[in-house]
Design a protein around this motif. Structure first.
Motif, mmCIF file in Angstrom:
data_model
loop_
_atom_site.group_PDB
_atom_site.id
_atom_site.type_symbol
_atom_site.label_atom_id
_atom_site.label_comp_id
_atom_site.label_asym_id
_atom_site.label_seq_id
_atom_site.Cartn_x
_atom_site.Cartn_y
_atom_site.Cartn_z
ATOM 1 N N ALA A 195 0.830 -1.213 0.000
ATOM 2 C CA ALA A 195 0.000 0.000 0.000
ATOM 3 C C ALA A 195 0.861 1.258 0.000
ATOM 4 C CB ALA A 195 -0.929 -0.003 1.210
ATOM 5 N N ALA A 196 1.941 1.263 0.785
ATOM 6 C CA ALA A 196 2.814 2.441 0.856
ATOM 7 C C ALA A 196 3.514 2.690 -0.475
ATOM 8 C CB ALA A 196 3.843 2.267 1.971
ATOM 9 N N VAL A 197 3.982 1.618 -1.115
ATOM 10 C CA VAL A 197 4.657 1.756 -2.408
ATOM 11 C C VAL A 197 3.710 2.363 -3.441
ATOM 12 C CG1 VAL A 197 5.600 0.434 -4.345
ATOM 13 C CG2 VAL A 197 6.354 -0.066 -2.005
ATOM 14 N N MET A 198 2.421 2.060 -3.337
ATOM 15 C CA MET A 198 1.439 2.623 -4.265
ATOM 16 C C MET A 198 1.046 4.047 -3.893
ATOM 17 S SD MET A 198 -1.174 -0.568 -4.865
ATOM 18 C CE MET A 198 -0.673 -2.058 -5.738
ATOM 19 N N ALA A 199 0.869 4.316 -2.595
ATOM 20 C CA ALA A 199 0.294 5.590 -2.161
ATOM 21 C C ALA A 199 1.287 6.747 -2.182
ATOM 22 C CB ALA A 199 -0.296 5.441 -0.759
ATOM 23 N N VAL A 200 2.547 6.502 -1.846
ATOM 24 C CA VAL A 200 3.515 7.598 -1.771
ATOM 25 C C VAL A 200 3.727 8.280 -3.125
ATOM 26 C CG1 VAL A 200 5.933 8.172 -1.315
ATOM 27 C CG2 VAL A 200 4.673 6.733 0.298
ATOM 28 N N PRO A 201 3.930 7.552 -4.217
ATOM 29 C CA PRO A 201 4.064 8.236 -5.516
ATOM 30 C C PRO A 201 2.818 9.023 -5.914
ATOM 31 C CG PRO A 201 4.870 5.986 -5.662
ATOM 32 C CD PRO A 201 4.164 6.105 -4.355
ATOM 33 N N VAL A 202 1.641 8.482 -5.590
ATOM 34 C CA VAL A 202 0.400 9.198 -5.915
ATOM 35 C C VAL A 202 0.334 10.507 -5.138
ATOM 36 C CG1 VAL A 202 -2.126 9.126 -5.788
ATOM 37 C CG2 VAL A 202 -0.849 7.099 -6.515
ATOM 38 N N ALA A 203 0.687 10.472 -3.847
ATOM 39 C CA ALA A 203 0.688 11.693 -3.037
ATOM 40 C C ALA A 203 1.664 12.718 -3.605
ATOM 41 C CB ALA A 203 1.050 11.365 -1.591
ATOM 42 N N ALA A 204 2.812 12.244 -4.088
ATOM 43 C CA ALA A 204 3.801 13.156 -4.657
ATOM 44 C C ALA A 204 3.285 13.817 -5.934
ATOM 45 C CB ALA A 204 5.092 12.397 -4.941
ATOM 46 N N LEU A 205 2.438 13.108 -6.666
ATOM 47 C CA LEU A 205 1.924 13.632 -7.930
ATOM 48 C C LEU A 205 0.769 14.610 -7.739
ATOM 49 C CD1 LEU A 205 1.974 10.423 -10.182
ATOM 50 C CD2 LEU A 205 3.414 12.456 -10.427
ATOM 51 N N VAL A 206 -0.120 14.330 -6.775
ATOM 52 C CA VAL A 206 -1.363 15.107 -6.676
ATOM 53 C C VAL A 206 -1.362 16.122 -5.545
ATOM 54 C CG1 VAL A 206 -2.663 13.189 -7.654
ATOM 55 C CG2 VAL A 206 -2.532 13.424 -5.177
ATOM 56 N N SER A 207 -0.344 16.120 -4.693
ATOM 57 C CA SER A 207 -0.352 16.991 -3.517
ATOM 58 C C SER A 207 0.750 18.033 -3.577
ATOM 59 C CB SER A 207 -0.180 16.168 -2.235
ATOM 60 O OG SER A 207 -1.248 15.268 -2.071
ATOM 61 N N PRO A 208 0.540 19.147 -2.880
ATOM 62 C CA PRO A 208 1.637 20.114 -2.708
ATOM 63 C C PRO A 208 2.708 19.507 -1.811
ATOM 64 C CG PRO A 208 -0.250 20.715 -1.354
ATOM 65 C CD PRO A 208 -0.702 19.597 -2.230
#
Length: 302
Positions: A195-208
């Motif tokens: 879950a972390a491997v999936m969620a961290v890149p997404v957060a980097a893409l969509v969040s400030p």
């Protein structure tokens, strides 16, 4: 014997109580902290916590002679569900408001797991479970409605919250199978690493960028170690002792903890509707506990 069942019920309720501290913990940090980063980082820290537990307890064996490939297949499914839950929940709550978003996500979870168990396991939960779940979900609805006027009519947001509930239900059912193949500690480590491997890149893409302050790091560490690490470890142990449907419904105790903390810590003053909702939640949970601990005779309804 009923003792393992009662222990499992206590573990699920303790996990729910820890999850209920999330909202209060987040009130102590800046509103500029991205909820996507909070969700992703707590998964990553939780994964480190589970790795530490494995090193300390050396609990890395697989039950029943199951191979690593089989375990990883189930862990990948559960980890994907956890990642989708985190991202869809935070996005849904942002679109609909905390009251409606949280109510839909949490309240739909037990309904989804009941339907999934009936569909895939060909065994629907007992009628007393449906009664208790309906009472608890209705109670949560009353508590959320009494909580404020932040609700917004947003179809996409409601869809995301329903997706969060479905993802949580899917995680629970898959984890129920996974803890039969390996230890709860290994299961949670594999699931949350995925879950972390999936969620961290997404957060980097969509969040400030992440708000780098001592307060935010203390908060996300608490969420990762206690609210994610300890709570999900308890939940995984509970899945070995009680049904997936019961585990999910018992976690509806989460808003009860949040309700108490809002009064004691934050200083909120709920109205009569909120207290009525609280009573319904507690009554519903009692029904579910009664149904889980009561032996089921052949052909009996409860």
């Amino acid at each position: 014997m009923k003792h393992p069942t009662l222990i499992g019920i206590a573990m699920a309720l303790c996990a729910a109580a820890l999850w209920g501290t999330t909202g209060t913990a987040q009130t102590f940090v800046s509103a500029q902290a991205s909820p996507y980063w909070i969700g992703a980082l707590r998964l990553a820290i939780g994964s480190v916590f589970f790795a530490a537990c494995l090193l300390v307890g050396r609990a890395g064996h697989f039950a029943g002679g199951q191979g690593l490939r089989t375990v990883w297949r189930w862990a990948l499914l559960a980890g994907t569900a956890v990642a989708i839950y985190n991202l869809s929940f935070f996005a849904g709550v942002k679109a609909t408001g905390v009251a409606v978003g949280t109510g839909v996500a949490i309240g739909s979870g037990p309904v989804w797991v009941g339907l999934l168990e009936a569909l895939f396991n060909r065994q629907a939960p007992r009628p007393v479970w449906w009664l208790g779940t309906a009472l608890a979900v209705a109670g949560i609805s009353f508590m959320m409605m009494a909580g404020g006027a932040d609700a917004q009519v947003n179809v996409a947001g409601l869809g995301l919250c329903l997706l969060a509930g479905l993802s949580y239900a899917s995680y629970t059912i898959v984890s129920k199978h996974l803890v039969g193949l390996t230890t709860p500690t290994m299961a949670t480590f594999l699931v949350f690493s995925v879950a972390a491997v999936m969620a961290v890149p997404v957060a980097a893409l969509v969040s400030p960028p992440w708000v780098n302050s001592a307060a935010t790091w203390w908060m996300v560490t608490y969420l990762g170690v206690v609210v994610t690490g300890v709570a999900y470890l308890l939940f995984s142990h509970a899945l070995r002792r009680v049904s997936a449907a019961t585990c999910v419904t018992l976690t509806l105790a989460e808003p009860v903890t949040a309700f108490v903390l809002a009064i004691v810590v934050v200083g909120e003053q709920p109205g009569t509707l909120a207290y009525g909702g609280l009573a319904l939640v507690l009554l519903g949970l009692l029904c579910v506990v009664w149904g889980e601990t009561r032996p089921q005779a052949a052909g009996s309804l409860p």
